[in-house]
Design a protein around this motif. Structure first.
Motif, PDB file in Angstrom:
ATOM      1  N   ALA A   1       0.835  -1.250   0.051  1.00  0.00           N
ATOM      2  CA  ALA A   1       0.084   0.005  -0.102  1.00  0.00           C
ATOM      3  C   ALA A   1       0.838   1.220  -0.098  1.00  0.00           C
ATOM      4  O   ALA A   1       0.685   2.105  -0.772  1.00  0.00           O
ATOM      5  CB  ALA A   1      -0.813  -0.129   1.126  1.00  0.00           C
ATOM      6  N   ILE A   2       2.078   1.567   0.770  1.00  0.00           N
ATOM      7  CA  ILE A   2       2.846   2.453   0.789  1.00  0.00           C
ATOM      8  C   ILE A   2       3.442   2.693  -0.780  1.00  0.00           C
ATOM      9  O   ILE A   2       3.418   3.645  -1.079  1.00  0.00           O
ATOM     10  CB  ILE A   2       4.081   2.260   1.905  1.00  0.00           C
ATOM     11  CG1 ILE A   2       3.237   2.111   3.351  1.00  0.00           C
ATOM     12  CG2 ILE A   2       5.041   3.376   1.679  1.00  0.00           C
ATOM     13  CD1 ILE A   2       4.444   1.694   4.345  1.00  0.00           C
ATOM     14  N   ARG A   3       3.868   1.776  -1.146  1.00  0.00           N
ATOM     15  CA  ARG A   3       4.474   1.668  -2.808  1.00  0.00           C
ATOM     16  C   ARG A   3       3.429   2.369  -3.444  1.00  0.00           C
ATOM     17  O   ARG A   3       3.497   3.324  -4.520  1.00  0.00           O
ATOM     18  CB  ARG A   3       5.145   0.405  -3.177  1.00  0.00           C
ATOM     19  CG  ARG A   3       5.318   0.410  -4.922  1.00  0.00           C
ATOM     20  CD  ARG A   3       5.878  -0.818  -5.312  1.00  0.00           C
ATOM     21  NE  ARG A   3       6.258  -0.830  -6.404  1.00  0.00           N
ATOM     22  CZ  ARG A   3       7.089  -0.094  -7.112  1.00  0.00           C
ATOM     23  NH1 ARG A   3       7.863   0.518  -6.571  1.00  0.00           N
ATOM     24  NH2 ARG A   3       7.317  -0.059  -8.580  1.00  0.00           N
ATOM     25  N   ALA A   4       2.257   1.835  -3.576  1.00  0.00           N
ATOM     26  CA  ALA A   4       1.100   2.258  -4.374  1.00  0.00           C
ATOM     27  C   ALA A   4       0.773   3.898  -4.139  1.00  0.00           C
ATOM     28  O   ALA A   4       0.657   4.317  -5.095  1.00  0.00           O
ATOM     29  CB  ALA A   4      -0.185   1.489  -4.043  1.00  0.00           C
ATOM     30  N   ALA A   5       0.696   4.152  -2.714  1.00  0.00           N
ATOM     31  CA  ALA A   5       0.636   5.562  -2.742  1.00  0.00           C
ATOM     32  C   ALA A   5       1.713   6.543  -3.005  1.00  0.00           C
ATOM     33  O   ALA A   5       1.646   7.597  -3.619  1.00  0.00           O
ATOM     34  CB  ALA A   5       0.347   5.807  -1.128  1.00  0.00           C
ATOM     35  N   LYS A   6       2.958   6.044  -2.945  1.00  0.00           N
ATOM     36  CA  LYS A   6       3.984   6.848  -3.171  1.00  0.00           C
ATOM     37  C   LYS A   6       4.135   6.963  -4.740  1.00  0.00           C
ATOM     38  O   LYS A   6       4.536   7.942  -5.447  1.00  0.00           O
ATOM     39  CB  LYS A   6       5.298   6.020  -2.808  1.00  0.00           C
ATOM     40  CG  LYS A   6       5.520   6.293  -1.504  1.00  0.00           C
ATOM     41  CD  LYS A   6       6.942   5.763  -1.113  1.00  0.00           C
ATOM     42  CE  LYS A   6       7.472   6.029   0.338  1.00  0.00           C
ATOM     43  NZ  LYS A   6       8.475   5.722   1.031  1.00  0.00           N
ATOM     44  N   THR A   7       3.669   5.913  -5.527  1.00  0.00           N
ATOM     45  CA  THR A   7       3.745   5.887  -7.065  1.00  0.00           C
ATOM     46  C   THR A   7       2.742   6.673  -7.699  1.00  0.00           C
ATOM     47  O   THR A   7       2.616   7.333  -8.695  1.00  0.00           O
ATOM     48  CB  THR A   7       3.702   4.514  -7.660  1.00  0.00           C
ATOM     49  OG1 THR A   7       2.541   3.886  -7.183  1.00  0.00           O
ATOM     50  CG2 THR A   7       4.857   3.849  -7.373  1.00  0.00           C
ATOM     51  N   MET A   8       1.661   7.036  -6.632  1.00  0.00           N
ATOM     52  CA  MET A   8       0.521   7.791  -7.279  1.00  0.00           C
ATOM     53  C   MET A   8       0.674   9.306  -6.653  1.00  0.00           C
ATOM     54  O   MET A   8      -0.182  10.191  -6.718  1.00  0.00           O
ATOM     55  CB  MET A   8      -0.742   7.552  -6.439  1.00  0.00           C
ATOM     56  CG  MET A   8      -1.223   5.989  -7.120  1.00  0.00           C
ATOM     57  SD  MET A   8      -2.576   5.357  -6.585  1.00  0.00           S
ATOM     58  CE  MET A   8      -4.090   6.426  -7.167  1.00  0.00           C
TER      59      MET A   8
END
Length: 335
Positions: free
Chosen positions: A254-261
């Motif tokens: 989830a952290i990765r997804a948020a950062k990439t967004m």
């Protein structure tokens, strides 16, 4: 001492009889504390190792216990293994690691190993019983279930309270001021997933917070499923300000997804995990999560199983180990 230490050498040092030493080192359950610990400590200091082959022939025991998990590569199990191994070694037992990979045949085969005497007992951590497997009546004293409650299974359980742990997460987020909180659950209908989700829903109701449609996304306890679920949540018109993931791996995704967004953690989005695996503190940012005392769970499970195997305590019961929330860098008040 210029010869291999023997039971009678330990007896002289401890001031007890050789019979008492033999009982203490065999895990018979007939020697009480503090004499038990004193004898084991002396044996360890003197470098005494029992003749396992001879003892096994006498007792008809393998002096080994299976620890059965779904995925032996999951780092979450490491400290549980350590705690169990420490307790097993003190009692003269060894541990055999067993990996089911969710294969029903493997699950049944490990039960057969215990039933046929190829292992003295089993700590089961798969969260389910094998299907189409005939389990003898005396197996209840040879199997202990750890981590996950299996409804209807008449075995001793050593578990955590997943619902209460979820409540701690929501209480923390609400205390920071969050009102729009989403949940990434584990796979359903697995008991652990259901209980953590129930804890989330009950806590949200207690604090009078709504759970909008699509605020609960189903994951698979994997990094990739956490990333995918988070993307779906962040694409909602009224996206959450905080996400509670049912394990740490999904929280990392989830952290990765948020950062990439383009979002900053925790300024734009707070994220909480569950388990407190060894990567949680070293992740950037360090993950706020529920800590499971894995060493204690492993130690307690093994000691309780050994008490069954020796007849010291045959009572079937459920033992609940407390959890705590570890607050790190992924949670903050909403902007």
């Amino acid at each position: 001492m210029n010869h291999k230490p023997r039971i009678k050498d330990i007896a002289v040092k401890a001031g007890v009889s050789p019979t008492t030493v033999s009982r203490a080192l065999s895990g018979s359950g007939l020697v009480a504390e503090p004499t038990l610990s004193q004898i084991r400590d002396i044996a360890r200091l003197m470098g005494y190792y029992p003749n396992i082959s001879a003892r096994n022939l006498r007792t008809q025991k393998t002096m080994s216990v299976l620890i059965v998990v779904r995925d032996i590569g999951n780092p979450f199990y490491l400290n549980i293994f350590k705690g169990a191994e420490n307790a097993a070694r003190d009692a003269g037992y060894s541990i055999l690691m067993a990996n089911t990979e969710d294969d029903p045949k493997k699950e049944a085969d490990y039960f057969d190993m215990v039933s046929h005497g190829h292992a003295d007992g089993m700590i089961l951590m798969t969260g389910k019983m094998p299907h189409q497997c005939q389990i003898p009546e005396d197996t209840a004293q040879k199997v202990l279930i750890a981590l996950e409650m299996i409804d209807g299974a008449d075995f001793t359980h050593v578990i955590i309270d997943n619902e209460a742990a979820s409540h701690k997460v929501i209480e923390h987020l609400v205390g920071l001021g969050h009102k729009k909180i989403a949940h990434i659950s584990g796979p359903v209908p697995e008991g652990m997933s259901i209980r953590r989700r129930a804890g989330f829903e009950n806590a949200m109701a207690k604090f009078g917070l709504p759970i909008p449609q699509d605020y609960i996304q189903r994951g698979a306890f994997s990094y990739q499923s956490g990333e995918e679920a988070c993307r779906k949540l962040l694409q909602l018109d009224d996206r959450p300000t905080a996400i509670y993931a049912a394990n740490d791996e999904m929280a990392f995704g989830a952290i990765r997804a948020a950062k990439t967004m383009g979002l900053s953690i925790p300024r734009d989005l707070s994220i909480v995990g569950f388990d407190d695996i060894y990567l949680a503190d070293g992740f950037v940012p360090a993950l706020t999560t529920i800590h499971q005392p894995c060493m204690e769970i492993g130690r307690c499970a093994m000691n309780r199983l050994l008490a069954h195997l020796t007849g010291e305590n045959p009572k079937i019961e459920t033992i609940t180990i407390p959890t705590e929330i570890i607050i790190r860098e992924t949670t903050a008040p909403p902007v």
